[in-house]
Design a protein around this motif. Structure first.
Motif, short mmCIF file in Angstrom:
data_model
loop_
_atom_site.label_atom_id
_atom_site.label_comp_id
_atom_site.label_asym_id
_atom_site.label_seq_id
_atom_site.Cartn_x
_atom_site.Cartn_y
_atom_site.Cartn_z
N LEU A 162 0.75 3.90 -2.89
CA LEU A 162 0.20 5.07 -2.26
C LEU A 162 1.78 6.38 -3.46
O LEU A 162 1.26 7.33 -3.85
N THR A 163 2.66 5.65 -3.65
CA THR A 163 3.99 6.39 -3.99
C THR A 163 4.43 5.37 -5.52
O THR A 163 5.37 6.61 -6.32
N ALA B 224 1.15 -1.27 0.39
CA ALA B 224 0.23 0.25 -0.20
C ALA B 224 1.49 1.42 -0.41
O ALA B 224 0.99 2.78 -0.67
#
Length: 651
Positions: free
Chosen positions: A206-207, A202
């Motif tokens: 997200l990055t 996760a």
């Protein structure tokens, strides 16, 4: 003087001191330990359930399989919800070990219940082989990914899997509580490991740094090409096959109901709480692994390694020291939970087998508790059969999965149908809701059985389809034999039936030579106070017979005359049988045959002397009106006593 035999002393060293029956309550498991022990099979199946779905979808629709994976996963989670509600009803109502077998027996009768018995027994056997094979795959995957593609351990797949099954059997032979302490921790480590993968994935997602797997790497399952039409070009048959493979994620769900007797009081409430906890954890894990596969495109390999979950860990953690450490942790936790998931059948199979044996559908020897209060015979039987299956399939998870889900979903069907009948017969609160819920669970499970039998028939499911009716027939045959024996042995007798029914009692002592063993038998014959005592020698060596007769006439040690029976064809047992038959053919004579048996405790004595007493006795056991008694005479002990009295005069 030590009375324990060497074999027992070795057994005590290996398994520990024996436990007495009053220690059974101490062998019960608390909820946390029970979750680790009984739920490890169910929870660990999430490590390969999604991979088995992809193994069907990828060759047909290629990369579109990772999108199609999600709706199939949600369908499996829906089945999980239905079965969880059904089995929470089972453990609340039926608080004895046996699960769906008990449900089927109480609601359909013992004969129909054997379908559930065979289903569960087969499932337990296959579970051991699948879980252990998958655990070894996890270790080999670790070597492959952490070692930069090194695959030199593939040849260890079978021997390592065999060794693990032996270790599991040993742990369970030591007793339930020790097995719980040993096997509970890996389940929690695996939950933490998968949670760690999800968090790392996760954060990287997200990055924008979560990479995809290489779909064209050497050894991956060949990718198909998605076409137009329904579900990315996948036919309904293919989707159903993927669903059937994914159904392996739900195996082990029945373990808590089958092992409910291992819980502490109140058993029903504790088992229900543990079941609900296990199902929530399983749902999260299955959804998590499938979601990670959806985003990372982790694809199965033809030879099974590296596994999908190993690739997900590798992609989520990345390279470097921390990434490698995370991968090692995940793979070791996965291997351990898969191995200990194979321990669940070692808890459930012996309890179920003992329960079925109590109903006289399996040999009664399975009802006996062993040295450490475990059902040792059941554990040994499971070990032998699962090892045979492992050897037959070469410890291949792909081959074993084809045998996997039919058994457990048949048991699910029997549980749901049995509870439907249970609630139909009662007037209670929420009756209609319970009938509907359990009926839907039964129909859904039966549908999965049908799907699995059809879609996996050519891949090995045919074997289970054949084994089922044969297994049910075998259990029914055992029960019929027990009932026939009971008819003879437990018939109602008239008053005074224990009184003598024969006019004459004859005792016959078999004589090989005139020695202390023979004299002991003659002395015992006099203690029986028969109408007549005969000493009988069967002659196959005329010279020896003449010498024996001369010694017998000359001795004052006995007043019983010696009868020599010629046996020119040297068929001793045949001659003995004929003599016994002639003696009792009048119907009024009861014959007792005393067989002196010279025993030797030292290896040299055993090697130098060949005992025929047991064979002679076995020949006579089927004759009516004949009783055979073997009288042991320990020659080695008498020799030691003589040496103690005359230390220099026994040569």
């Amino acid at each position: 003087m030590a009375l324990d035999r060497p074999a027992y002393r070795i057994k005590r060293q290996l398994l520990g001191k024996p436990l007495t029956t009053e220690h059974i309550s101490e062998e019960k498991l608390n909820n946390r330990t029970a979750l680790g022990v009984l739920a490890s099979d169910c929870i660990s199946s999430s490590a390969y359930g999604s991979e088995e779905m992809l193994r069907v979808l990828v060759p047909v629709v290629g990369a579109a399989a990772f999108t199609l994976l999600m709706p199939v996963t949600f369908a499996i989670l829906l089945v999980l919800l239905l079965l969880t509600l059904c089995y929470s009803d089972v453990v609340t109502i039926y608080t004895r070990a046996g699960g769906s077998y008990v449900v089927a027996r109480e609601n359909f009768g013992p004969n129909i219940a054997q379908i559930a018995a065979v289903a569960l027994l087969v499932d337990y056997i296959v579970t051991v082989a699948v879980q252990v094979s998958a655990g070894t795959n996890a270790l080999i995957s670790l070597a492959h990914l952490a070692g930069g593609g090194f695959t030199g351990l593939d040849h260890l797949q079978l021997p390592v899997s065999v060794a693990v099954i032996v270790i599991l059997a040993y742990g369970n032979l030591r007793g339930a509580r020790e097995a719980g302490r040993l096997f509970a921790l890996p389940a929690y480590l695996f939950m933490a490991a998968v949670g760690l993968i999800m968090i790392a994935a996760a954060l990287r997602g997200l990055t924008g740094g979560l990479p995809h797997a290489d779909l064209h790497a050497a050894g991956v399952v060949p990718l198909g090409s998605p076409g137009d039409g329904w579900l990315y070009g996948a036919s309904l048959f293919i989707v159903l096959r993927a669903f059937a493979n994914g159904g392996s994620s739900l195996t082990g769900l029945e373990a808590i109901s089958n092992g409910i007797s291992a819980f502490r009081e109140p058993q029903g409430r504790n088992a229900r709480r543990t079941l609900l906890t296990m199902s929530v954890i399983l749902g999260v894990l299955v959804l998590g692994v499938s979601t990670l596969a959806h985003y990372t495109h982790a694809v199965p390999y033809t030879d099974g390694t590296p596994t999908v979950i190993a690739q997900e860990a590798h992609l989520a953690f990345g390279g470097g020291v921390l990434g490698t450490a995370g991968l090692v942790f995940v793979q070791l936790a996965t291997a351990l939970v898969l191995y200990t998931g194979a321990n669940t059948p070692f808890t459930g199979f012996p309890h179920l087998a003992s329960f079925v044996a109590e109903d006289r559908f399996l040999p009664r020897v399975l009802t006996r508790r062993g040295h450490r209060l475990a059902f040792s015979n059941g554990i040994i039987a499971l070990t032998v059969v699962s090892l045979a299956l492992l050897l037959a399939t070469g410890a291949s998870v792909d081959k074993l999965v084809a045998l996997y889900a039919i058994g457990v979903f048949t048991a699910f069907t029997m549980a749901g149908a049995g509870l439907t009948v249970y609630h139909l017969r009662r007037r209670e609160r929420y009756r209609r809701w319970k009938i509907a819920l359990n009926g839907i669970a039964a129909v859904t499970s039966a549908g999965v059985v049908l799907i699995f039998a059809v879609t996996k028939f050519t891949e090995g499911a045919w074997l289970v389809v054949v084994v089922f009716p044969l297994g049910v027939w075998a259990l029914m045959r055992i029960n019929r034999e027990y009932r026939r024996e009971a008819t003879v042995l437990q018939g109602i007798q008239a008053p005074g039936a224990d009184r003598a029914a024969f006019r004459r009692h004859l005792v016959m002592v078999l004589v090989e030579t005139l020695d202390l063993a023979t004299l002991k038998a003659l002395r015992y014959a006099h203690e029986l106070r028969p109408d007549e005592i005969r000493a009988v020698h069967f002659s196959i060596d005329e010279a020896h017979a003449r010498r024996l007769a001369s010694r017998w006439e000359a001795t004052a040690a006995t007043s019983v005359a010696l009868t020599v029976v010629d046996c020119p064809d040297r068929r001793l047992r045949h001659a003995m049988k004929e003599l016994a038959y002639r003696t009792t053919e009048d119907g009024d004579t009861w014959l007792t045959v005393l067989v002196p048996r010279r025993t030797y405790s030292n290896p040299l004595g055993k090697m130098l002397h060949r005992g025929t007493g047991e064979k002679m006795a076995k020949t006579l056991t089927r004759l009516p009106h004949v009783v055979v008694t073997i009288l042991p005479f320990d020659v080695s002990r008498e020799l030691r006593a003589l040496e103690e009295r005359h230390p220099h005069g026994t040569a």
